[in-house]
Motif scaffolding. Structure first.
Motif, PDB file in Angstrom:
ATOM      1  N   UNK A 156       0.844  -1.022   0.167  1.00  0.00           N
ATOM      2  CA  UNK A 156       0.117  -0.097  -0.026  1.00  0.00           C
ATOM      3  C   UNK A 156       1.014   1.148  -0.016  1.00  0.00           C
ATOM      4  N   UNK A 157       0.195   2.351  -0.758  1.00  0.00           N
ATOM      5  CA  UNK A 157       1.114   3.513  -0.802  1.00  0.00           C
ATOM      6  C   UNK A 157       0.114   4.422   0.068  1.00  0.00           C
ATOM      7  N   UNK A 158       0.755   5.128   1.237  1.00  0.00           N
ATOM      8  CA  UNK A 158      -0.043   5.870   2.117  1.00  0.00           C
ATOM      9  C   UNK A 158       0.517   7.270   2.318  1.00  0.00           C
ATOM     10  N   UNK A 159       0.114   8.371   1.791  1.00  0.00           N
ATOM     11  CA  UNK A 159       0.445   9.849   2.010  1.00  0.00           C
ATOM     12  C   UNK A 159       1.857   9.734   1.490  1.00  0.00           C
ATOM     13  N   UNK A 204      -0.229  10.284  -4.144  1.00  0.00           N
ATOM     14  CA  UNK A 204       0.391   9.862  -2.671  1.00  0.00           C
ATOM     15  C   UNK A 204      -0.338   8.635  -2.217  1.00  0.00           C
ATOM     16  N   UNK A 205      -1.339   8.307  -2.775  1.00  0.00           N
ATOM     17  CA  UNK A 205      -2.216   6.841  -2.008  1.00  0.00           C
ATOM     18  C   UNK A 205      -2.607   6.190  -3.228  1.00  0.00           C
ATOM     19  N   UNK A 206      -2.355   4.784  -2.915  1.00  0.00           N
ATOM     20  CA  UNK A 206      -2.664   3.822  -3.974  1.00  0.00           C
ATOM     21  C   UNK A 206      -2.055   2.700  -3.659  1.00  0.00           C
ATOM     22  N   UNK A 207      -1.912   1.465  -4.685  1.00  0.00           N
ATOM     23  CA  UNK A 207      -1.437   0.265  -4.383  1.00  0.00           C
ATOM     24  C   UNK A 207      -0.368   0.018  -5.455  1.00  0.00           C
ATOM     25  N   UNK A 208       0.791  -0.625  -4.889  1.00  0.00           N
ATOM     26  CA  UNK A 208       1.692  -1.046  -5.810  1.00  0.00           C
ATOM     27  C   UNK A 208       1.607  -2.824  -5.863  1.00  0.00           C
ATOM     28  N   UNK A 209       1.380  -3.222  -6.972  1.00  0.00           N
ATOM     29  CA  UNK A 209       1.144  -4.506  -7.275  1.00  0.00           C
ATOM     30  C   UNK A 209       2.216  -5.113  -8.169  1.00  0.00           C
ATOM     31  N   UNK A 210       3.137  -6.293  -7.658  1.00  0.00           N
ATOM     32  CA  UNK A 210       4.109  -6.576  -8.352  1.00  0.00           C
ATOM     33  C   UNK A 210       4.144  -8.320  -8.392  1.00  0.00           C
ATOM     34  N   UNK A 211       4.600  -8.607  -9.651  1.00  0.00           N
ATOM     35  CA  UNK A 211       4.678 -10.007 -10.039  1.00  0.00           C
ATOM     36  C   UNK A 211       6.069 -10.638 -10.537  1.00  0.00           C
ATOM     37  N   UNK A 212       6.492 -11.767 -10.001  1.00  0.00           N
ATOM     38  CA  UNK A 212       7.759 -12.146 -10.518  1.00  0.00           C
ATOM     39  C   UNK A 212       7.406 -13.875 -11.236  1.00  0.00           C
ATOM     40  N   UNK A 213       7.604 -13.619 -12.631  1.00  0.00           N
ATOM     41  CA  UNK A 213       7.407 -14.787 -13.481  1.00  0.00           C
ATOM     42  C   UNK A 213       8.572 -15.606 -13.681  1.00  0.00           C
ATOM     43  N   UNK A 214       8.195 -16.873 -13.991  1.00  0.00           N
ATOM     44  CA  UNK A 214       9.217 -17.539 -14.682  1.00  0.00           C
ATOM     45  C   UNK A 214       9.894 -17.249 -15.723  1.00  0.00           C
ATOM     46  N   UNK A 215       8.804 -16.468 -16.667  1.00  0.00           N
ATOM     47  CA  UNK A 215       9.345 -15.689 -17.842  1.00  0.00           C
ATOM     48  C   UNK A 215       8.798 -16.122 -18.899  1.00  0.00           C
ATOM     49  N   UNK A 216       9.176 -15.668 -20.144  1.00  0.00           N
ATOM     50  CA  UNK A 216       8.506 -16.067 -21.318  1.00  0.00           C
ATOM     51  C   UNK A 216       9.402 -17.193 -22.339  1.00  0.00           C
ATOM     52  N   UNK A 217       9.007 -17.598 -23.284  1.00  0.00           N
ATOM     53  CA  UNK A 217       9.861 -18.643 -24.027  1.00  0.00           C
ATOM     54  C   UNK A 217       9.237 -19.664 -24.641  1.00  0.00           C
ATOM     55  N   UNK A 218       7.885 -19.900 -24.546  1.00  0.00           N
ATOM     56  CA  UNK A 218       7.128 -21.022 -25.133  1.00  0.00           C
ATOM     57  C   UNK A 218       5.835 -21.467 -24.516  1.00  0.00           C
TER      58      UNK A 218
END
Length: 432
Positions: A156-159, A204-218
């Motif tokens: 969360x992003x707060x102030x 100043x207020x919001x959400x940070x959503x993040x993903x770590x993926x195995x990646x592309x390739x097939x």
């Protein structure tokens, strides 16, 4: 499903194919095409035959240009060839787009509210940040898309401060390791990416959503074909708080009604990893929303012990003033619920509560005074009923109210403390 049965989701004709013995083409026949006799199917495609649907989609923010760009050909014919049962699809081809056309259509396909909701996006595939929602994309051959092979988290992003960023990144790294993803980013590099994405959002207020993926390739099953892991991060505005009735509107705070979900619970191995495999969670949400007496589902294991909700942990206040949190052996180790367990013993207003993490059955839980949900996106939300068992007279409980206030004050940087990471907005946008 055979090819003869496939049609557009908004086909003009919804009757079943004629498979009666009197049909000139038997089981392989399809609906008579208007004015052409039996054995042909004419399926009028939108926008002509689905103008109502098109109008609704335009109302949702899709432009007429996009509808035209994604419309299928006007009709298709299925014709048995040479009496051997083979089918031939006869219709005008779909357009083969140039790069310029793709970029144009991506931009015009963005819903009207996208720019106000999706503020900044980092992609390791792009190697930078974009503020254009049209380009907030993930490659189709990324294993996150077609295998769900990814871990994710939300902060969360707060102030203007990121709250508990380090704890969320630590959980992401643990989930990625359990998922067999070997990133070449260190936690500090990930923190920099999340920070700069927040800075680029300009809010100043919001959400940070993040993903770590195995990646592309097939499109294989295993990740050995993946070129490299991928990382994505998006800054979004907080959604409008959903209120479920007049009482919620009066308080300005949502109250949830729970039901024991009929959806099977995940195995302990999968339940303790925050991955993109959220189909059971999504199905439990759909089931609850279809129930007039519920808003959210609760998972209970085969032995009758409480696990968690679809996107939240749960806590209970017993009649002996004990805050009970289910063990993390069959659910996710929530960052927010752990913070609650740390703060309660330090709070003067909650000094009569004792904190205990242990197994608790659904039967015991329903006999408690209060129940609440805890997550990064909702903080602490009162749950007033569970399977029509009412807590605290159907209102927000005394202790839930104080836990919610305690957590809110801890989240706000007044003043900042060790769990706050200040965002330097000028580093990306040059704003003061």
């Amino acid at each position: 499903m055979s090819l003869t049965q496939r049609g557009p989701p908004c086909s003009a004709t919804t009757s079943r194919p004629d498979t009666s013995p009197t049909s000139s083409r038997g089981a392989a026949s399809v609906l008579p095409r208007r004015g052409r006799g039996p054995g042909r199917l004419r399926a009028q495609m939108w926008p002509s035959s689905c103008s109502a649907l098109a109008a609704r989609r335009r109302g949702a923010g899709l432009s007429t240009v996009v509808l035209a760009a994604t419309a299928a050909p006007e009709s298709f014919d299925v014709v048995p060839q040479n009496g051997n049962g083979a089918k031939k699809l006869s219709r005008p081809p779909l357009p083969l787009l140039t790069g310029e056309q793709i970029v144009q259509r991506m931009r015009t396909s963005v819903p009207e509210d996208a720019h106000s909701k999706y503020l900044a996006y980092f992609s390791s595939e792009l190697g930078g940040i974009t503020q254009e929602p049209a380009f907030m994309q993930v490659p189709i051959d990324d294993h996150m898309v077609h295998r769900g092979h990814a871990a994710f988290d939300t902060c969360i992003l707060a102030d203007g401060f990121l709250y508990q960023l380090d704890a969320h990144i630590e959980r992401l790294m643990i989930s990625a390791e359990k998922a067999g993803i070997k990133p070449f980013w260190t936690p500090s590099v990930i923190a920099n990416i999340v920070h700069d994405t927040a800075a680029a959002s300009g809010v100043k207020n919001g959400f940070l959503r993040f993903w770590m993926s195995a990646g592309k390739g097939g499109f294989g099953l295993g990740s050995s074909e993946c070129i490299r892991p991928a990382f994505y991060c998006i800054a979004t505005k907080p959604p409008v708080q959903r209120l479920y009735g007049p009482e919620d509107e009066e308080m300005g705070i949502p109250t949830w009604r729970a039901k024991t979900t009929p959806v099977g619970i995940k195995s302990p191995c999968m339940a303790t990893i925050k991955t993109n495999n959220y189909l059971p969670n999504a199905l439990s949400a759909d089931d609850a929303e279809a129930d007039l007496h519920a808003t959210h589902g609760i998972f209970v294991d085969e032995e009758g012990f409480v696990s968690e909700g679809g996107t939240f942990n749960v806590g209970f206040i017993t009649k002996d003033n004990e805050l009970v949190v289910p063990e993390f052996d069959n659910c996710l180790a929530g960052v927010t619920i752990q913070r609650i367990m740390e703060l309660v013993p330090q709070s003067d207003s909650l000094s009569d509560l004792t904190v205990c993490q242990r197994k608790i059955t659904a039967v015991e839980a329903k006999g408690c005074k209060e129940m609440f949900a805890a997550s990064s996106t909702s903080l602490a939300i009162p749950i007033t009923t569970w399977d029509r068992t009412t807590f605290f007279g159907g209102e927000m409980g005394y202790y839930t109210q104080r836990i919610r206030r305690m957590l809110y004050e801890d989240m706000r940087p007044n003043p900042p403390h060790a769990l706050h990471t200040e965002v330097n907005y000028g580093i990306v946008t040059h704003m003061q």
